[in-house]
Design a protein around this motif. Sequence first.
Motif, PDB file in Angstrom:
ATOM      1  N   LEU A 178       0.814  -1.214   0.000  1.00 29.27           N
ATOM      2  CA  LEU A 178       0.000   0.000   0.000  1.00 29.27           C
ATOM      3  C   LEU A 178       0.850   1.267   0.000  1.00 29.27           C
ATOM      4  O   LEU A 178       0.366   2.340  -0.378  1.00 29.27           O
ATOM      5  CB  LEU A 178      -0.937  -0.004   1.216  1.00 29.27           C
ATOM      6  N   CYS A 179       2.126   1.157   0.400  1.00 26.14           N
ATOM      7  CA  CYS A 179       3.018   2.317   0.386  1.00 26.14           C
ATOM      8  C   CYS A 179       3.274   2.811  -1.035  1.00 26.14           C
ATOM      9  O   CYS A 179       3.716   3.949  -1.233  1.00 26.14           O
ATOM     10  CB  CYS A 179       4.351   1.977   1.056  1.00 26.14           C
ATOM     11  N   TYR A 180       3.009   1.956  -2.009  1.00 24.12           N
ATOM     12  CA  TYR A 180       3.168   2.357  -3.408  1.00 24.12           C
ATOM     13  C   TYR A 180       2.381   3.624  -3.710  1.00 24.12           C
ATOM     14  O   TYR A 180       2.880   4.534  -4.396  1.00 24.12           O
ATOM     15  CB  TYR A 180       2.704   1.214  -4.308  1.00 24.12           C
ATOM     16  N   LEU A 181       1.155   3.711  -3.196  1.00 24.01           N
ATOM     17  CA  LEU A 181       0.271   4.812  -3.559  1.00 24.01           C
ATOM     18  C   LEU A 181       0.817   6.172  -3.120  1.00 24.01           C
ATOM     19  O   LEU A 181       0.951   7.075  -3.962  1.00 24.01           O
ATOM     20  CB  LEU A 181      -1.131   4.568  -2.998  1.00 24.01           C
ATOM     21  N   PRO A 182       1.155   6.399  -1.840  1.00 32.58           N
ATOM     22  CA  PRO A 182       1.732   7.708  -1.491  1.00 32.58           C
ATOM     23  C   PRO A 182       3.083   7.959  -2.153  1.00 32.58           C
ATOM     24  O   PRO A 182       3.401   9.105  -2.476  1.00 32.58           O
ATOM     25  CB  PRO A 182       1.865   7.647   0.035  1.00 32.58           C
ATOM     26  N   ILE A 225       9.622   0.065  -2.916  1.00 34.99           N
ATOM     27  CA  ILE A 225      10.366   1.307  -3.149  1.00 34.99           C
ATOM     28  C   ILE A 225      10.891   1.362  -4.578  1.00 34.99           C
ATOM     29  O   ILE A 225      10.733   2.378  -5.285  1.00 34.99           O
ATOM     30  CB  ILE A 225      11.529   1.434  -2.142  1.00 34.99           C
ATOM     31  N   PHE A 226      11.513   0.291  -5.044  1.00 34.28           N
ATOM     32  CA  PHE A 226      12.052   0.266  -6.408  1.00 34.28           C
ATOM     33  C   PHE A 226      10.949   0.419  -7.455  1.00 34.28           C
ATOM     34  O   PHE A 226      11.110   1.125  -8.445  1.00 34.28           O
ATOM     35  CB  PHE A 226      12.828  -1.028  -6.651  1.00 34.28           C
ATOM     36  N   TRP A 227       9.847  -0.296  -7.253  1.00 32.12           N
ATOM     37  CA  TRP A 227       8.738  -0.178  -8.197  1.00 32.12           C
ATOM     38  C   TRP A 227       8.258   1.266  -8.276  1.00 32.12           C
ATOM     39  O   TRP A 227       8.042   1.803  -9.360  1.00 32.12           O
ATOM     40  CB  TRP A 227       7.578  -1.076  -7.757  1.00 32.12           C
TER      41      TRP A 227
END
Length: 385
Positions: free
Chosen positions: A92-96, A367-369
């Motif tokens: 879910l950290c992808y979104l922010p 993080i990389f994505w």
Amino acid sequence: MGKKHLPVRLFSYSVYFFALSAPISIVAAQIAAGLVLVFGLIGLFTGARRSDPPLASSVFLFSFIAVFLLSIILSPVFDETIPQIRKSWVLLCYLPLVMFPSAYSVRKTVEFLIWGGVAASVIAVFRVLIGEVGRAAPYSGGYTTLALFEAALIPAALAFAVGCKSSKRWLYIGAALAMFAGLVLSQTRAGWLACGLGVLIFGSFIDWKKTIAGIIVALAVLAMIPQTRNIILSRFESDRRGGITSGRSSIYKAAREPLAQLPFFGHGPGSFNRLVPDSVLEEAGDTGVRSWHSMPLEILMESGPLALAVFIGFAFMPLKSCWEKRKIVSGGIMISGALFSSLMALYFAGLTTNPARDFLLLSLLTIFWSIGLIYNETGLEATSG
């Protein structure tokens, strides 16, 4: 985003804390990931300037999450799914991370990852030298986790070294060497091979002839040192329990029957021990195995073919972005090449292990994505001088 916007500053600090802690500590990384979500949400509701998430990538990712949740709901044994739920929420950290690309520096984020990797490697090497452990591993996360972090971050450290024109270059070279020492002492073949592939790919963006020559020299040095030579040879012995594949061949054979009876949404996360008999684990040489030792196979088994298809689609998008934007950025650092190489190293290692089962490695992938998709929007500062 203005510098006086407190939620933005707190969000950027949480991103850097997340990157620094991911290689070192599960607890710290969980706290940091939680802060990324909290301050990202606060930034969203306080009017902080944001960008629209990349459409195609976001559709793939949230389709995967939806199918993953369906596989949990449909799992015949819900309790089996809980350990994976506790790890997968970090996605879910992808979104922010993609919604607030100008809130933080991609360069600093990668730097924090590198120095976190160095810290974990130094701790792991020290533990080996004092005889506390036989294979290099920090206090949080095992030797495989450490090895895959090192395999992914060594190309990034080399990118910073190439792009740095000051004496700071030697810091990055030292960082790469420290992580390389930890990688060798981790005795993890997947990490060794993944690192070799990552360095080879990154080197091809710079000078493939010098890269191949450098790899040959490094292998020759390792072969000449008795301790490292013995480590390498011991990891390729075939006369041990599980054979040269460390039991993977037995596990992959055991996958045939569950695959033949595979439900559309899979057998459910955490179903490995329900599907694989103890006799197979004894043949593999490790009765404590809890994984199919393959990221694509495990996603297929646990959540079904649709989950695997959308996951592959999502994983491909950052690679595509980095490939299309690969170039020497101001100051000489090839960050796009480093990100592409690091992701390829992790994907290659994922064929024989599963980073998605590990909270720390899944944090690294997240993080990389994210930065692989948005780094062109933030602008990359040169690392020189």
